[in-house]
Design a protein around this motif. Structure first.
Motif, mmCIF file in Angstrom:
data_model
loop_
_atom_site.group_PDB
_atom_site.id
_atom_site.type_symbol
_atom_site.label_atom_id
_atom_site.label_comp_id
_atom_site.label_asym_id
_atom_site.label_seq_id
_atom_site.Cartn_x
_atom_site.Cartn_y
_atom_site.Cartn_z
ATOM 1 N N ARG A 389 61.707 65.902 19.179
ATOM 2 C CA ARG A 389 61.941 66.171 17.755
ATOM 3 C C ARG A 389 60.857 65.448 16.984
ATOM 4 N N TYR A 390 60.276 66.139 16.008
ATOM 5 C CA TYR A 390 59.151 65.568 15.268
ATOM 6 C C TYR A 390 59.321 65.863 13.793
ATOM 7 N N LEU A 391 59.237 64.828 12.934
ATOM 8 C CA LEU A 391 59.316 64.948 11.482
ATOM 9 C C LEU A 391 57.989 64.474 10.907
ATOM 10 N N PRO A 392 57.032 65.389 10.701
ATOM 11 C CA PRO A 392 55.676 64.965 10.378
ATOM 12 C C PRO A 392 55.474 64.478 8.962
ATOM 13 N N THR A 393 56.445 64.673 8.053
ATOM 14 C CA THR A 393 56.267 64.237 6.669
ATOM 15 C C THR A 393 57.263 63.135 6.358
ATOM 16 N N GLY A 394 57.173 62.575 5.156
ATOM 17 C CA GLY A 394 58.084 61.502 4.762
ATOM 18 C C GLY A 394 57.822 60.257 5.571
ATOM 19 N N GLN A 395 58.895 59.699 6.157
ATOM 20 C CA GLN A 395 58.734 58.478 6.920
ATOM 21 C C GLN A 395 57.955 58.716 8.215
ATOM 22 N N GLY A 396 57.785 59.965 8.620
ATOM 23 C CA GLY A 396 57.044 60.254 9.838
ATOM 24 C C GLY A 396 55.606 60.655 9.604
ATOM 25 N N LEU A 542 60.875 56.444 21.444
ATOM 26 C CA LEU A 542 61.062 56.598 20.010
ATOM 27 C C LEU A 542 59.829 56.087 19.285
ATOM 28 N N SER A 543 59.557 56.643 18.115
ATOM 29 C CA SER A 543 58.357 56.260 17.373
ATOM 30 C C SER A 543 58.480 54.879 16.733
ATOM 31 N N GLY A 544 59.680 54.374 16.585
ATOM 32 C CA GLY A 544 59.869 53.066 15.968
ATOM 33 C C GLY A 544 61.071 52.377 16.555
ATOM 34 N N PRO A 545 61.380 51.167 16.117
ATOM 35 C CA PRO A 545 62.557 50.454 16.624
ATOM 36 C C PRO A 545 63.835 51.106 16.132
ATOM 37 N N ASP A 546 64.904 50.892 16.872
ATOM 38 C CA ASP A 546 66.215 51.369 16.436
ATOM 39 C C ASP A 546 66.719 50.389 15.387
ATOM 40 N N PRO A 547 66.735 50.765 14.081
ATOM 41 C CA PRO A 547 67.045 49.800 13.029
ATOM 42 C C PRO A 547 68.486 49.331 13.089
ATOM 43 N N ALA A 548 68.715 48.183 12.459
ATOM 44 C CA ALA A 548 70.067 47.636 12.406
ATOM 45 C C ALA A 548 70.984 48.626 11.707
ATOM 46 N N GLY A 549 72.129 48.825 12.303
ATOM 47 C CA GLY A 549 73.080 49.761 11.716
ATOM 48 C C GLY A 549 72.882 51.193 12.177
ATOM 49 N N SER A 550 71.761 51.481 12.853
ATOM 50 C CA SER A 550 71.534 52.836 13.344
ATOM 51 C C SER A 550 72.180 52.989 14.710
ATOM 52 N N ASP A 551 72.555 54.195 15.027
ATOM 53 C CA ASP A 551 73.186 54.451 16.325
ATOM 54 C C ASP A 551 72.409 55.497 17.110
ATOM 55 N N THR A 552 71.068 55.495 16.922
ATOM 56 C CA THR A 552 70.237 56.501 17.594
ATOM 57 C C THR A 552 70.370 56.404 19.108
ATOM 58 N N ALA A 567 69.457 69.310 25.851
ATOM 59 C CA ALA A 567 68.651 68.254 25.233
ATOM 60 C C ALA A 567 68.394 68.542 23.765
ATOM 61 N N ASP A 568 68.142 69.809 23.429
ATOM 62 C CA ASP A 568 67.900 70.155 22.025
ATOM 63 C C ASP A 568 69.130 69.893 21.170
ATOM 64 N N ASP A 569 70.324 70.124 21.739
ATOM 65 C CA ASP A 569 71.553 69.837 20.999
ATOM 66 C C ASP A 569 71.698 68.345 20.764
ATOM 67 N N VAL A 570 71.339 67.557 21.763
ATOM 68 C CA VAL A 570 71.414 66.100 21.614
ATOM 69 C C VAL A 570 70.482 65.636 20.505
ATOM 70 N N LEU A 571 69.257 66.160 20.494
ATOM 71 C CA LEU A 571 68.308 65.768 19.455
ATOM 72 C C LEU A 571 68.789 66.181 18.076
ATOM 73 N N GLY A 572 69.457 67.320 17.985
ATOM 74 C CA GLY A 572 69.941 67.792 16.693
ATOM 75 C C GLY A 572 71.017 66.916 16.094
ATOM 76 N N ARG A 573 71.693 66.109 16.902
ATOM 77 C CA ARG A 573 72.761 65.240 16.408
ATOM 78 C C ARG A 573 72.251 63.879 15.947
ATOM 79 N N LEU A 574 70.981 63.597 16.188
ATOM 80 C CA LEU A 574 70.468 62.257 15.902
ATOM 81 C C LEU A 574 70.225 62.060 14.415
ATOM 82 N N PRO A 575 70.412 60.827 13.903
ATOM 83 C CA PRO A 575 70.052 60.542 12.504
ATOM 84 C C PRO A 575 68.545 60.597 12.326
ATOM 85 N N ALA A 576 68.123 60.769 11.076
ATOM 86 C CA ALA A 576 66.690 60.952 10.783
ATOM 87 C C ALA A 576 65.996 59.623 10.543
ATOM 88 N N ASP A 577 66.331 58.595 11.359
ATOM 89 C CA ASP A 577 65.648 57.317 11.186
ATOM 90 C C ASP A 577 64.500 57.149 12.175
#
Length: 717
Positions: A389-396, A542-552, A567-577
């Protein structure tokens, strides 16, 4: 209404039957002196006192009660009778519509304001029922509420009803009605007073504000131009129009299209038919000539009745498209206030579409800097199966991930992110990603690759600071190389990047490597760890650390443990952190697809190496590659015997998934071979040149045991 007690009471013969202290104070006569005496006797003996009392003001009225008819006397200053002129003045002068309704639900009295609201004379209302009086203003509702007030005595305030009147049948009006009950002295219900106020301007303003608020809440929730157009239609129908459509120029929909494209296309419509075009239909710009030239809203009257409002979708003097609304019904025409409201909503929609344009442009830029569509990355060529999963804009904006095929059926997995955001982070990401690709082509060990990438990061940071950018360039990066032949994975990482491993037996390790300093920061050298990963091991990057409070990581672990979840279903359930998430399921190459021979360091062994190669290719059914492979092996083995150091090994690797054949010659010498351009009379120096010409790619990789020269050739189906 309760009637106040009189200060005195007289019977039918005019005899005093009641005398209060107030009467005593006003006349000077005690109760004993007044009771039983007739009015004429009182006038004869107390004329002077009564004269003074009359000057103070007395009012005589009838008292109802019992079988006797009696008369009451009240001081005019505080009697109910004296208040009646004020009540009459209220009914004749009040700007509020007043209605007196009897307990039989008939109108007993109305004032001029109530008559004016309906455009009817007083005699057209008096004596009629409540339903007749409010015939145009939800009469059933008004009657029900009047009955409730009569029954309970509880007042009702601001009952809102809508309708029209003969005085203004073209427009809908809103009345706010307040009702309360009147009672007499024995609490018997007498009537209900209904106060009606025309609150049409207030209600229209409230509705417009509510609709404008709804538009701001509903439109622009997704950064998609076409979706914004649909949201405008959903807001407009049915509150503002019976039907509506939005047409956009191609440049407003396609972020890469030139701004002067004339194409105009309907992208959203509430209904087809009549004057509403079908979604996707091309429209001639000439149909909206007034918008193209004047760029201001205008109202047209249809021949069949009704009106059409057309408005521009305009942002910063750039026309993005048009919106057209067909009037819902004639009672709510497109007056100046309505046009102004729709223009505000259209302007907000145009801004949302413009934002969507910029987002699409930024998204396209990020993907261009990323170098490829993530969905088109190599799938691991048999060494691993991947999902990402890739989010190229915003925080990514500064994140990247790659799946890089290496020699010997191996594959490199890498995920990284530049700290910070904006175009600078995106540009640095592109530079570091390109550097990672170049270093991966050298077949470096992961820790060595990160060390060189660290130097590249510091050099790029120094270049940025030289042009005035004071921010320090740092980045996180994880780099792993999986060998499906040895079933081993070598991993190194820089920074607090999350890395986790899920073994086939369910064992979960979210800290397989200690944290290190990021790329660009001072710190110790990067260490690498080698792990034995049996087939079916899942590597999570992962591109970054799993932040406090996140459940990635927790969600990943739970999802990956669910055999029914893809696997795609699993990725779709993840938070956008996390800007980039890469999952790799390791595979092992079949032992029958790999063969290794030790080669004697004698030139006579070259012929034997050729025979071994052709024999194995025949067993694999790769007869088409025999000539090229035999000549390549002959040249590389000869070079290794002449210039290398024993032991010498020949390995052939068939990769059925990638459909490639790899030939590898290893020896213990670290000296790298060099490609030469031999002259016509030279007896040697053509080995690497011939091998490179006969194969699709070739290279050299080093290890602690020496070097390996390899070639790779693709075979057909």
């Amino acid at each position: 209404m309760s009637q106040p007690s009189p200060i005195a009471a007289l019977d039918e013969q005019g005899t005093v039957v009641a005398w209060s202290r107030t009467a005593q104070r006003l006349t000077g006569l005690t109760e004993a002196e007044a009771l039983g005496r007739g009015v004429s006797d009182l006038l004869a003996t107390g004329a002077e006192a009564l004269t003074e009392a009359l000057r103070a003001g007395l009012t005589i009225g009838s008292l109802a009660g019992g079988d006797l008819r009696r008369w009451g006397v009240w001081p005019s200053g505080d009697s109910a009778v004296r208040a009646r002129p004020a009540v009459d003045a209220a009914f004749t002068q009040s700007p509020i519509g007043l209605h007196l309704i009897g307990d039989d639900l008939r109108i007993l009295r109305v004032n001029k304001a109530a008559c004016a609201m309906r455009g009817l004379p007083e005699d057209g209302i008096l004596g009629g029922s409540v339903q007749e009086a409010f015939a145009r203003y939800e009469p059933a509702v008004v009657e029900r509420v009047v009955r409730e007030v009569l029954a309970t005595g509880e007042p009702v305030l601001d009952l809102l009803v809508r309708g029209t009147s003969p005085a203004d049948p073209e427009h809908e009006h809103a009345l706010a009605i307040s009702l309360f009950r009147l009672e007499n002295t024995d609490t018997r219900t007498m009537s209900v007073v209904a106060e009606a106020v025309d609150v049409t301007p207030r209600e229209r303003n409230r509705e417009r504000l509510a609709l404008l608020h709804r538009a701001h809440e509903h439109i622009g929730r997704s950064l998609d131009a076409v979706r914004c157009a649909w949201e405008l239609v959903e807001v407009a129908v049915p509150d503002l129009a019976g039907a509506a459509f939005v047409a956009l120029f191609d440049a407003a929909v396609q972020s890469t299209a030139p701004s002067d494209l004339p194409g105009l296309r309907c992208v959203a419509a509430s209904t087809d038919g009549e004057d509403m075009p079908a979604v996707g239909a091309a429209l001639a710009p000439e149909l909206f000539a007034r918008i193209l030239t004047g760029r201001v809203p205008y109202v047209e009257h249809l021949a069949a009745g009704g009106r059409v409002l057309t408005l521009p979708l305009l942002v910063r003097d750039t026309l993005l498209g048009v919106v057209r609304l067909r009037q819902l019904h004639p009672r709510r025409p497109y007056d100046e206030a309505a046009v102004r409201l729709v223009a505000d909503i259209a302007a907000y929609t145009a801004l949302c579409i413009d934002n969507a344009q910029h987002y699409e442009h930024a998204h396209a830029t990020a993907l261009a800097l990323h170098g490829s569509d993530p969905g088109s990355l190599p799938a691991g060529r048999g060494a691993v199966e991947t999902a990402q999963r890739y989010l190229p804009t915003g925080q990514g904006a500064g994140a990247w991930f790659d799946i890089i095929p290496l020699s010997g059926a191996r594959v490199a997995l890498t995920v990284g992110q530049v700290h910070g955001g904006g175009p600078g982070a995106t540009a640095a990401m592109g530079q570091l990603r390109s550097a990672t690709h170049a270093l991966a082509g050298l077949d470096l060990d992961p820790h060595d690759l990160l060390a060189r990438l660290h130097n590249t990061t510091r050099r790029l940071g120094a270049e940025r600071q030289a042009v005035g950018d004071t921010r320090k360039l740092t980045a996180t990066c994880a780099y792993a190389v999986h060998d499906p032949v040895a079933k081993r994975c070598t991993v190194a990482r820089a920074g607090r990047q999350s890395l986790a491993v899920l073994l086939p037996d369910g064992t979960w390790n979210d800290r397989p490597l200690p944290e290190t300093s990021p790329l660009g920061e001072d710190g110790p050298p990067f260490a690498a760890e080698e792990f034995f990963f049996p087939p079916g091991t899942t590597v999570v990057l992962l591109s970054g650390p799993d932040p406090a409070g996140s459940d990635t990581l927790r969600r990943l672990r739970a999802g990956l443990g669910d055999q029914a979840a893809a696997a795609d279903d699993v990725l779709g359930r993840l938070p956008a952190d996390q800007a980039a998430v890469l999952l790799a399921l390791t595979r092992a190459l079949d032992p029958g697809d790999v063969v290794t021979w030790d080669i004697d360091p004698e030139l006579t062994a070259v012929a034997a190496a050729r025979r071994l190669t052709t024999g194995r290719l025949a067993r694999w059914g790769l007869n088409d590659l025999e000539f090229a492979a035999e000549l390549t092996v002959s040249e590389l083995v000869t070079n290794a015997i002449r210039h290398g150091t024993p032991p010498i090994r020949l390995r052939l690797v068939r990769n059925p998934t990638a459909r490639t054949l790899t030939c590898e010659i290893s020896d213990a010498s670290p000296a790298a071979p060099h490609l030469r351009h031999a002259r016509a009379g030279d007896e040697g120096g053509r080995g690497l040149f011939i091998s490179g010409e006969l194969s699709d790619s070739w290279g050299v990789r080093w290890s602690s045991e020496g070097k390996t020269v390899w070639t790779e050739t693709a075979f057909g189906t």
